[in-house]
Design an enzyme around this catalytic site. Sequence first.
Site, PDB file in Angstrom:
ATOM      1  N   ASP A  60      -4.748   4.786   3.274  1.00 10.67           N
ATOM      2  CA  ASP A  60      -5.829   5.250   4.030  1.00 10.67           C
ATOM      3  C   ASP A  60      -6.842   5.835   2.905  1.00 10.67           C
ATOM      4  OD1 ASP A  60      -5.682   4.348   6.728  1.00 10.67           O
ATOM      5  OD2 ASP A  60      -3.769   5.700   6.855  1.00 10.67           O
ATOM      6  N   GLU A  65     -13.990  10.193   3.987  1.00 12.84           N
ATOM      7  CA  GLU A  65     -14.687  11.374   4.858  1.00 12.84           C
ATOM      8  C   GLU A  65     -13.723  12.376   5.339  1.00 12.84           C
ATOM      9  OE1 GLU A  65     -15.651  10.104   8.901  1.00 12.84           O
ATOM     10  OE2 GLU A  65     -17.617  11.366   8.870  1.00 12.84           O
ATOM     11  N   ARG A  85      -1.647  11.232   4.392  1.00 18.11           N
ATOM     12  CA  ARG A  85      -3.002  11.483   4.025  1.00 18.11           C
ATOM     13  C   ARG A  85      -3.119  12.653   3.137  1.00 18.11           C
ATOM     14  NH1 ARG A  85      -7.781   9.044   7.261  1.00 18.11           N
ATOM     15  NH2 ARG A  85      -8.305   9.300   4.938  1.00 18.11           N
ATOM     16  N   ARG A 130      -5.379  15.098  15.166  1.00 16.71           N
ATOM     17  CA  ARG A 130      -5.402  15.338  13.683  1.00 16.71           C
ATOM     18  C   ARG A 130      -5.907  16.775  13.463  1.00 16.71           C
ATOM     19  NH1 ARG A 130      -5.732  10.301  10.757  1.00 16.71           N
ATOM     20  NH2 ARG A 130      -4.318   8.970  12.195  1.00 16.71           N
ATOM     21  N   HIS A 160     -10.895  10.246  16.490  1.00 15.03           N
ATOM     22  CA  HIS A 160     -11.814  11.203  16.036  1.00 15.03           C
ATOM     23  C   HIS A 160     -13.057  11.641  16.660  1.00 15.03           C
ATOM     24  CE1 HIS A 160      -9.915  10.381  11.547  1.00 15.03           C
ATOM     25  NE2 HIS A 160      -9.499  11.541  12.075  1.00 15.03           N
ATOM     26  N   CYS A 247     -16.790   6.974   7.820  1.00 15.65           N
ATOM     27  CA  CYS A 247     -15.218   7.347   7.494  1.00 15.65           C
ATOM     28  C   CYS A 247     -15.223   6.914   5.813  1.00 15.65           C
ATOM     29  CB  CYS A 247     -14.207   6.488   8.024  1.00 15.65           C
ATOM     30  SG  CYS A 247     -14.180   6.355   9.573  1.00 15.65           S
TER      31      CYS A 247
HETATM   32  C1  CIR Z   1      -6.211   6.848   9.954  1.00 16.65           C
HETATM   33  O1  CIR Z   1      -5.510   7.074  10.743  1.00 16.65           O
HETATM   34  O2  CIR Z   1      -6.317   8.249   9.287  1.00 16.65           O
HETATM   35  C2  CIR Z   1      -6.824   5.877   9.262  1.00 16.65           C
HETATM   36  N1  CIR Z   1      -6.188   4.803   9.475  1.00 16.65           N
HETATM   37  C3  CIR Z   1      -8.179   5.696   9.736  1.00 16.65           C
HETATM   38  C4  CIR Z   1      -9.198   6.977   9.330  1.00 16.65           C
HETATM   39  C5  CIR Z   1     -10.529   6.716   9.736  1.00 16.65           C
HETATM   40  N2  CIR Z   1     -11.585   7.852   9.439  1.00 16.65           N
HETATM   41  C6  CIR Z   1     -12.242   8.414  10.160  1.00 16.65           C
HETATM   42  O3  CIR Z   1     -12.616   7.976  11.184  1.00 16.65           O
HETATM   43  N3  CIR Z   1     -12.998   9.371   9.684  1.00 16.65           N
END
Ligand code: CIR
Length: 253
Positions: A60, A65, A85, A130, A160, A247
């Site tokens: 990821d 972001e 992450r 998260r 998010h 993101c």
């Molecule tokens: C995640 O689940 O962390 C990633 N697959 C997607 C993150 C997207 N980021 C965002 O909306 N800021």
Amino acid sequence: MPIAITRTVSRSIVKCELTHLERTFIDLEIARKQHKQYEDALKFIGCEVISLPELPILPDSVFVEDTAIILDEAAIITNPGAVSRRPEIDSVAEVLQNYRQLIRIKSPATIDGGDVLVVGKKIYVGLSSRSNREAVEQMQNSLKEFGYQVVGVEVTGCLHLKSAVTVVSADTLLINPKWVDKNLFAGMNFIEIDESEPFAANGLLIDDKIIYPNDFPKTAKKLKKNGVKLVLVDADELAKAEGAVTCCSLILD
Ligand code: CIR
């Protein structure tokens, strides 16, 4: 000239985290082509793009972001909610230390940058799978000296806060009212997404333009009618990884 930090799409993107979406095949070549188009849009708007190298084993890592929150006075290095992450943050912190004083969020606080909406001196933090209240508290303690007020807001149905609401001008929000309560943002004007396009609330404002996905024509029409200037990009491949346009960059004004 604003600086935009981006990162090449990882070859392991197919192993990305997913929360609200079913896993479908992500074509790396298409994802990289669309990401390049996004970087070109950043340049078109006038950003200097700092493109960080690929992190092959961090699926990821294109979604920079989530690793930091950039303010005029400091950069907050996050503690991402997904354990997979967390190794993404160090290399971003290394770059950001050249531009800002760093503040670090520490466990048990967790937060993804995608949950953070900055509106002037008010910072809204989505309480999601998260990001938690401990993070709101740590941010408030670190940022009060700069005059910020940090508030936690409930968000449902999406990954998010910024999947549900983003800023399109100093006093206007683009919002999906099913995922976040409009009443939380007193004093703001709203443009609601078209109901048939639930993922349409994420646009990236830089200066007076919004980088916006091609996938939401009905909401795009509404935005244009309201005088919002759009720079359209193809973003459907990374959308399969639950990523949207905010993101994929960190913007330093
Ligand atoms: C995640 O689940 O962390 C990633 N697959 C997607 C993150 C997207 N980021 C965002 O909306 N800021």
